[in-house]
Design a protein around this motif. Structure first.
Motif, PDB file in Angstrom:
ATOM      1  N   LEU A 110     -15.453  43.962 -30.554  1.00  0.00           N
ATOM      2  CA  LEU A 110     -16.654  44.782 -30.845  1.00  0.00           C
ATOM      3  C   LEU A 110     -16.608  45.450 -32.048  1.00  0.00           C
ATOM      4  CD1 LEU A 110     -17.171  46.488 -27.193  1.00  0.00           C
ATOM      5  CD2 LEU A 110     -18.526  44.768 -28.431  1.00  0.00           C
ATOM      6  N   ALA A 111     -15.393  45.931 -32.490  1.00  0.00           N
ATOM      7  CA  ALA A 111     -15.415  46.814 -33.780  1.00  0.00           C
ATOM      8  C   ALA A 111     -15.521  45.847 -34.866  1.00  0.00           C
ATOM      9  CB  ALA A 111     -13.835  47.421 -33.886  1.00  0.00           C
ATOM     10  N   ALA A 112     -15.021  44.591 -34.864  1.00  0.00           N
ATOM     11  CA  ALA A 112     -15.446  43.678 -35.947  1.00  0.00           C
ATOM     12  C   ALA A 112     -16.846  43.492 -35.948  1.00  0.00           C
ATOM     13  CB  ALA A 112     -14.579  42.457 -35.986  1.00  0.00           C
ATOM     14  N   PHE A 113     -17.534  43.080 -34.683  1.00  0.00           N
ATOM     15  CA  PHE A 113     -18.977  42.971 -34.780  1.00  0.00           C
ATOM     16  C   PHE A 113     -19.739  44.165 -35.432  1.00  0.00           C
ATOM     17  CE2 PHE A 113     -22.963  42.810 -32.509  1.00  0.00           C
ATOM     18  CZ  PHE A 113     -23.584  41.613 -32.800  1.00  0.00           C
ATOM     19  N   LYS A 114     -19.466  45.445 -34.894  1.00  0.00           N
ATOM     20  CA  LYS A 114     -20.027  46.600 -35.563  1.00  0.00           C
ATOM     21  C   LYS A 114     -20.031  46.939 -36.953  1.00  0.00           C
ATOM     22  CE  LYS A 114     -22.152  49.491 -33.801  1.00  0.00           C
ATOM     23  NZ  LYS A 114     -23.504  49.766 -33.705  1.00  0.00           N
ATOM     24  N   ASN A 115     -18.673  46.439 -37.557  1.00  0.00           N
ATOM     25  CA  ASN A 115     -18.659  46.597 -38.868  1.00  0.00           C
ATOM     26  C   ASN A 115     -19.750  45.576 -39.696  1.00  0.00           C
ATOM     27  OD1 ASN A 115     -16.383  48.478 -38.866  1.00  0.00           O
ATOM     28  ND2 ASN A 115     -14.970  46.900 -38.734  1.00  0.00           N
ATOM     29  N   ARG A 116     -19.941  44.640 -39.200  1.00  0.00           N
ATOM     30  CA  ARG A 116     -20.911  43.613 -39.864  1.00  0.00           C
ATOM     31  C   ARG A 116     -22.338  43.922 -39.511  1.00  0.00           C
ATOM     32  NH1 ARG A 116     -19.263  37.474 -39.321  1.00  0.00           N
ATOM     33  NH2 ARG A 116     -20.873  37.222 -40.232  1.00  0.00           N
ATOM     34  N   PHE A 117     -22.538  44.249 -38.209  1.00  0.00           N
ATOM     35  CA  PHE A 117     -23.918  44.373 -37.706  1.00  0.00           C
ATOM     36  C   PHE A 117     -24.340  45.968 -37.315  1.00  0.00           C
ATOM     37  CE2 PHE A 117     -22.660  40.138 -37.244  1.00  0.00           C
ATOM     38  CZ  PHE A 117     -23.249  39.573 -38.067  1.00  0.00           C
ATOM     39  N   ARG A 118     -24.310  46.819 -38.175  1.00  0.00           N
ATOM     40  CA  ARG A 118     -24.410  48.217 -37.764  1.00  0.00           C
ATOM     41  C   ARG A 118     -25.551  48.856 -36.853  1.00  0.00           C
ATOM     42  NH1 ARG A 118     -20.042  51.062 -39.258  1.00  0.00           N
ATOM     43  NH2 ARG A 118     -18.718  50.121 -40.954  1.00  0.00           N
ATOM     44  N   ASP A 119     -26.857  47.937 -37.255  1.00  0.00           N
ATOM     45  CA  ASP A 119     -27.929  48.328 -36.509  1.00  0.00           C
ATOM     46  C   ASP A 119     -28.245  47.851 -34.995  1.00  0.00           C
ATOM     47  OD1 ASP A 119     -28.886  49.657 -38.807  1.00  0.00           O
ATOM     48  OD2 ASP A 119     -29.761  47.759 -39.777  1.00  0.00           O
TER      49      ASP A 119
END
Length: 297
Positions: A110-119
């Motif tokens: 989830l951290a890796a995903f949020k780093n790329r897709f913050r919106d």
């Protein structure tokens, strides 16, 4: 973009059956055979040994399958990466995950995903497999990630990564000095088990049953509802427990816990995505594709 003949070869090589591969790809069996023959002619080597209705991969076929798997894996990653540039990913993602996945596999992903897709905002609901299925049925989550076996026809199940369940004990427990224990010795050990409705417990029951052992035949000492509480308990007792390898990596590295090998008992499973048959919206599908390419090791 990929040569369709390689897709046909991959399907045949995985199933070792031309008819089933053809059905999967919505082509005729003669067409599937023709595509494979064209690859054999191009490379001037046989990819399959044919013995009546049975086929096996030749050494060349095994090599081509390895390269084909690598090519398609790179292609999927490329598609995900390039589509992410074109699409504006915004919205809310509601995920339900059973305990092991929610606590150990998902946070770094989830951290890796949020780093790329913050919106994209993410809400994660946890619980055992049974609870996640209930949330999905009530439309309180977009999809689930569970440990249990596919069993409810209301849902579509899709595996996304493998798991291994191992028997663990305190590093100070004398049983860890044994190279292996027998199934009879297993039944005598004080055992900590998960609660009913747990996907881990369900998998353990299934594999023990295949060895002729009922849950009631185990020396159950206590029932606990999380991997963390089980790990703490067995670290301070002579009890043992079956846990996902993902939950004990840190303790194995520090020797606080140790794996106890059981002769003839190997417990593997797949973690599963679970969806309604109507499918999921664009953002959940995008996240599931992301997870299919994430390295959990």
């Amino acid at each position: 973009m990929f040569d369709f003949r390689l897709q046909v070869f991959q399907a045949v090589a995985r199933r070792l059956n031309f008819t089933r591969a053809a059905e999967e790809l919505f082509i005729s069996q003669p067409a599937a055979t023709k595509h494979v023959q064209e690859i054999e002619q191009y490379y001037k080597t046989k990819l399959f040994e044919r013995n009546g209705s049975k086929i096996t991969l030749t050494a060349a076929g095994e090599a081509l399958l390895r390269y084909t798997e690598e090519l398609f894996s790179i292609h999927r990653k490329m598609e995900l990466e390039l589509h992410s540039f074109a699409a504006q990913h915004k919205g809310r993602l509601r995920i339900g995950a059973s305990s092991t996945i929610a606590e150990y596999l998902l946070p770094p992903a989830l951290a890796a995903f949020k780093n790329r897709f913050r919106d994209i905002s993410i809400v994660l609901s946890g619980g055992n497999t049974e609870h996640i299925e209930q949330l999905l049925q009530k439309n309180e989550i977009d999809f689930g990630m569970i440990e249990g076996q596919p069993k409810n026809s209301l849902f579509k199940y899709t595996p996304f990564t493998k798991d291994e369940i191992v028997l663990v004990a305190s590093g100070k427990n004398p049983v860890t000095r044994k190279q292996k224990i027998t199934l009879k010795e297993l039944q005598a050990l004080p055992m900590v088990l998960r609660e009913p409705g747990s996907g881990t417990l369900e998998t353990i029951v299934k594999h023990l049953k295949a060895k002729g052992i009922k849950l009631s035949q185990l020396n159950r000492e206590i029932q606990l509802e999380s991997a963390e509480s089980i790990k703490s308990y067995i670290a301070n007792s002579q009890a043992v427990s079956f846990l996902s390898i993902h939950t004990v990596l840190r303790e194995l590295n520090t020797n606080e816990l140790a794996i106890v090998d059981v002769q003839g008992l190997d417990i593997e499973r797949h973690f599963q995505f679970i969806q309604l048959h109507s499918g999921a919206a664009a953002i959940p599908v995008f996240f599931m594709n992301f997870m299919n390419h994430y390295n959990f090791k």
